[in-house]
Design a protein around this motif. Structure first.
Motif, mmCIF file in Angstrom:
data_model
loop_
_atom_site.group_PDB
_atom_site.id
_atom_site.type_symbol
_atom_site.label_atom_id
_atom_site.label_comp_id
_atom_site.label_asym_id
_atom_site.label_seq_id
_atom_site.Cartn_x
_atom_site.Cartn_y
_atom_site.Cartn_z
ATOM 1 N N PHE A 124 31.599 -9.734 15.230
ATOM 2 C CA PHE A 124 33.046 -9.579 15.274
ATOM 3 C C PHE A 124 33.497 -9.633 16.723
ATOM 4 O O PHE A 124 32.707 -9.489 17.644
ATOM 5 N N ASP A 179 39.806 -9.235 15.126
ATOM 6 C CA ASP A 179 39.308 -9.116 13.760
ATOM 7 C C ASP A 179 39.739 -7.782 13.157
ATOM 8 O O ASP A 179 39.827 -6.771 13.855
ATOM 9 N N THR A 180 39.996 -7.783 11.862
ATOM 10 C CA THR A 180 40.313 -6.554 11.150
ATOM 11 C C THR A 180 39.012 -5.952 10.661
ATOM 12 O O THR A 180 38.238 -6.613 9.961
ATOM 13 N N LEU A 181 38.767 -4.703 11.029
ATOM 14 C CA LEU A 181 37.511 -4.032 10.721
ATOM 15 C C LEU A 181 37.749 -2.798 9.867
ATOM 16 O O LEU A 181 38.793 -2.153 9.960
ATOM 17 N N GLN A 217 40.278 1.917 9.365
ATOM 18 C CA GLN A 217 40.527 0.488 9.230
ATOM 19 C C GLN A 217 41.644 0.072 10.160
ATOM 20 O O GLN A 217 42.706 0.690 10.195
ATOM 21 N N CYS A 219 40.503 -4.714 15.800
ATOM 22 C CA CYS A 219 39.680 -4.531 16.993
ATOM 23 C C CYS A 219 40.448 -5.110 18.176
ATOM 24 O O CYS A 219 40.776 -6.296 18.181
ATOM 25 N N ARG A 227 36.232 -5.198 22.912
ATOM 26 C CA ARG A 227 34.799 -5.042 22.702
ATOM 27 C C ARG A 227 34.097 -5.123 24.050
ATOM 28 O O ARG A 227 34.385 -6.024 24.848
ATOM 29 N N GLU A 242 32.476 -3.193 8.503
ATOM 30 C CA GLU A 242 32.807 -4.334 7.654
ATOM 31 C C GLU A 242 33.887 -5.150 8.339
ATOM 32 O O GLU A 242 34.869 -4.603 8.824
ATOM 33 N N ARG A 243 33.710 -6.452 8.380
ATOM 34 C CA ARG A 243 34.735 -7.343 8.912
ATOM 35 C C ARG A 243 35.546 -7.864 7.738
ATOM 36 O O ARG A 243 35.042 -8.586 6.885
ATOM 37 N N VAL A 280 39.212 -12.408 9.943
ATOM 38 C CA VAL A 280 38.964 -12.960 11.273
ATOM 39 C C VAL A 280 40.312 -13.344 11.864
ATOM 40 O O VAL A 280 41.042 -14.147 11.289
ATOM 41 N N GLU A 298 45.617 -14.881 10.712
ATOM 42 C CA GLU A 298 44.238 -14.937 10.230
ATOM 43 C C GLU A 298 43.702 -16.346 10.391
ATOM 44 O O GLU A 298 44.388 -17.322 10.103
#
Length: 115
Positions: free
Chosen positions: A19, A23-25, A43, A46, A49, A84-85, A88, A111
């Motif tokens: 990821f 990205d939505t995590l 939830q 991100c 990183r 969990e991703r 994207v 997305e």
């Protein structure tokens, strides 16, 4: 290989999905309350990183009751049970700090479409 690198390699997790920022995590966090344990979900998007071996971190931002909440997770921490991703995101930056000033529809991230 020196001793420090060898010790770090023992604690690095192998089951982390790829990821990046945007990205939505969904992060499953292990919470300890007294002698009981439970899994709490966090939830969000991100926004950052940092890759530094066993010191890698990532920051997830979500909106809770119209208030922005950011949480920094250590990537290889035993408190992080699973990542969990969900989606994207299509972004052009590595650090999405500009999302802190946006709200509502302006804070959405497009997305990325998979072929």
């Amino acid at each position: 290989m020196n001793i420090i690198n060898r010790l770090e390699m023992e604690h690095i997790k192998k089951n982390i999905p790829p990821f990046k920022a945007g990205d939505t995590l969904r992060v499953h966090v292990r919470i300890v309350e007294g002698d009981k344990q439970r899994i709490q979900l966090f939830q969000g998007v991100c926004i950052k990183r940092v890759n530094r071996g066993s010191g890698s971190t990532f920051t997830v931002r979500k909106i809770s009751n119209s208030v922005g909440v950011e949480r920094i997770f250590s990537l290889h921490s035993p408190a992080v049970d699973k990542i969990e991703r969900l989606a994207v995101g299509q972004v052009r930056r590595a650090k999405l700090y500009y999302l802190r000033n946006l709200y509502g529809k302006a804070a959405r991230i497009r997305e990325k479409r998979q072929a």
